[in-house]
Design an enzyme around this catalytic site. Structure first.
Site: not given
Length: 252
Positions: A239, A204-207
């Protein structure tokens, strides 16, 4: 033949590693690795280079972070200076980050052949910066190496000529195969009391997923529900970890 491989983000290193291994023993091919510095963490970079058996970069452009416009502009300037100083016959780019886009633009304007590895990937969502990078990179590249047959279909639908497309397979699988013995020895899941095959792995990291507090809270609420039936292992991206703390989201 002189080949310059230009990478800048963590996923790029994983994708370029098998390419460099495949070309390393080819007679007549001289490889040069350029790290743009788009993603740079000293400790993480050292671990990645060691785990992936990557050679140290021949150049580090130290671009750093910034807005998409700032970062891309800095990338264009520094990549152009590098390519003008060094002789190369071909530039290899991977993935869909800003370094990929900038390297492709510079090489195309310098009349240097461009090969895009992992071409043809599409989300259909132009709100994603990566989607714009993919579209522009694929239009300018001379050779498009795809990871799936669906990527071939995407490129043909955009008018790309057949002779530019080559289905080569997924380099991320090649990278996984190379590090699998080390990963299996690490036993990260077992160390947390999880049996092989009895847990789910979450990335889980997509902006678009983590930068909106309501969206991120909704995702974690769904993960909490799933975890009631299936234990989940989430290697936290920097992030994601930052946003969880910033938004005050409590993990159950």
């Amino acid at each position: 033949m002189h080949v310059t491989h230009i990478v800048g983000a963590r996923p790029n290193f994983m994708k370029i590693a098998p390419v460099l291994r495949a070309l390393r023993d080819h007679e007549g091919v001289r490889n040069r690795l350029v790290h743009t510095g788009q993603h740079y963490d000293k400790a993480l970079s050292e671990v990645l280079f060691e785990d992936l058996s990557l050679p140290q970069p021949d150049a580090n452009l130290a671009v750093g972070s910034g807005s998409h416009a700032e970062q891309t502009a800095n990338l264009l300037v520094r990549i152009e200076a590098d390519l003008l100083e060094t002789r190369t016959d071909c530039v290899v780019v991977v993935g869909d980050v800003n370094s990929t886009l900038a390297a492709t633009l510079v090489a195309a304007k310098c009349h240097i052949k461009v090969v895009h590895v992992e071409a043809g990937l599409r989300s259909g969502d132009r709100r994603m910066p990566e989607e714009i990078n993919r579209l522009v990179t694929d239009q300018l590249s001379d050779r498009l190496y795809t990871h799936s047959r669906s990527a071939d279909v995407n490129l043909r639908a955009e008018g790309v000529s057949e002779e530019r497309i080559r289905f080569v397979g997924n380099v991320m699988i090649d990278a996984l195969d190379a590090v699998r013995p080390r990963v299996e020895r690490f036993k990260a899941a077992e160390a947390r009391g999880l049996a092989p095959g009895d847990y789910g792995l979450v990335t889980l990291h997509r902006p678009s997923n983590v930068d909106d507090p309501d969206q991120l809270a909704e995702i974690f609420a769904a993960l909490d529900e799933i975890a009631c039936d299936l234990p989940l292992l989430l290697p936290a991206h920097p992030r994601t970890r930052q946003r969880v703390q910033e938004f005050g989201i409590e993990l159950k």
